[in-house]
Scaffold this motif. Sequence first.
Motif, short mmCIF file in Angstrom:
data_model
loop_
_atom_site.label_atom_id
_atom_site.label_comp_id
_atom_site.label_asym_id
_atom_site.label_seq_id
_atom_site.Cartn_x
_atom_site.Cartn_y
_atom_site.Cartn_z
N ARG A 142 89.23 119.61 -26.97
CA ARG A 142 88.98 120.21 -25.80
C ARG A 142 88.67 121.43 -25.83
N PRO A 143 87.39 121.07 -25.82
CA PRO A 143 86.77 120.75 -24.40
C PRO A 143 86.42 119.75 -25.29
N PHE A 144 85.33 118.73 -24.78
CA PHE A 144 84.89 117.58 -25.76
C PHE A 144 82.72 117.77 -25.61
N PRO A 145 82.88 117.61 -26.82
CA PRO A 145 80.75 117.18 -26.14
C PRO A 145 80.19 116.62 -25.75
N THR A 146 79.44 117.03 -24.89
CA THR A 146 78.99 116.53 -23.87
C THR A 146 77.50 115.89 -24.15
N ILE A 147 78.02 114.01 -23.26
CA ILE A 147 76.63 113.69 -23.40
C ILE A 147 76.15 113.16 -21.61
N LEU A 148 75.11 113.31 -21.66
CA LEU A 148 74.40 112.81 -20.09
C LEU A 148 73.26 111.51 -21.02
N ASP B 228 82.23 120.77 -23.50
CA ASP B 228 81.43 122.30 -24.17
C ASP B 228 80.57 122.17 -23.52
N THR B 229 79.62 123.24 -22.61
CA THR B 229 78.04 123.27 -22.56
C THR B 229 77.47 123.64 -23.86
N ASN B 230 77.77 124.26 -24.42
CA ASN B 230 77.64 124.44 -25.91
C ASN B 230 76.74 123.16 -26.76
N GLN B 231 77.20 122.33 -26.73
CA GLN B 231 77.14 121.33 -27.36
C GLN B 231 77.03 119.73 -26.26
N ILE B 232 75.80 120.35 -26.60
CA ILE B 232 74.77 118.63 -25.18
C ILE B 232 74.25 117.64 -25.54
N GLY B 233 74.06 116.36 -26.08
CA GLY B 233 73.40 115.79 -25.57
C GLY B 233 72.27 114.60 -24.59
#
Length: 308
Positions: free
Chosen positions: A75-81, A144-149
Amino acid sequence: MVLAAGLAAGLFVAPTALAQPPGGSSQAVDDNRALDNDGPKSFGPFERQQRFILHGADPGFEGGTVWFPKQSTGRPFPTILVMPGFLAFEGSVSWFGPLLASYGFLVLTMFSKTPFDSPVARNDQMAAAVQYLGKSKDYRDLVDTNQIGMVGWSYGGDAALHAAALKNPLPKAVVAFAPSSDKAMELDYQTPLDKVRVPAMMIGIDDDILCLLTDKYRERDKCALPAYRAIGGMQDKMFVQLSSSLMNHFEFILSNPVVAAYTVAWLIRFVQGRPDYNTFLCGGRPAGVAEIRSWLPSLPCAAPRPVR
């Protein structure tokens, strides 16, 4: 439905031995047993948990379902919306939640505020969701708001492409399934695709009925392909055209092993930054794919595919 069940059984089997993620890393576990030359073979090595964001939790978006790994390490995790399409609901993209979470992502599969929302409105909602996740006491330590997809189907795919061109925070990569494409449908969604600044994958399908409705573009898939062509510069991009199916434009609402393989590989390679997924993205054309085009200057592909 029988076909969909067969596809799901062929790819999405239960995970076997659970590998532990590297301590303190935001990347998924480096476990190549989950990958071969045909792409991801199953769910990834992470066990998953699920939460819900209720309607009204934030005025900027309409809520959805959050999936993320159970492990405390990583954590924190890369985040996908993930955003659904016109007249569609969160359930049409819900299968991406457990799939992507099993590869080390936190995933929010979303409702749009109304089923009629434009791609630009949908992208505004995705941006609001990123802010909510980053500030909420329930999720800020997980995201992780620096790793957003950003990922989307149909109008949701347009929304992801819009983010790749204009929005802040800028995603690290996007995947668009059967985007309607302002170039193809001759509608102004205010998405200047020539300004896309992050790696973008577009997956379409042969003879997409919604694309064939326009007289000017009566040739196979003329939605995702014009979007691919419009992305210029030195930006990594890829177009995958699925073979025709009975589901047609709606092929993406049920689990599909080809869609899953390319989506997982693209997001892990460009959001998590893992070069071990180059092999699949540079590989040959798998069964169920009619055509592949790509321009991947940052990948060591031996034989580049047609660009235009």
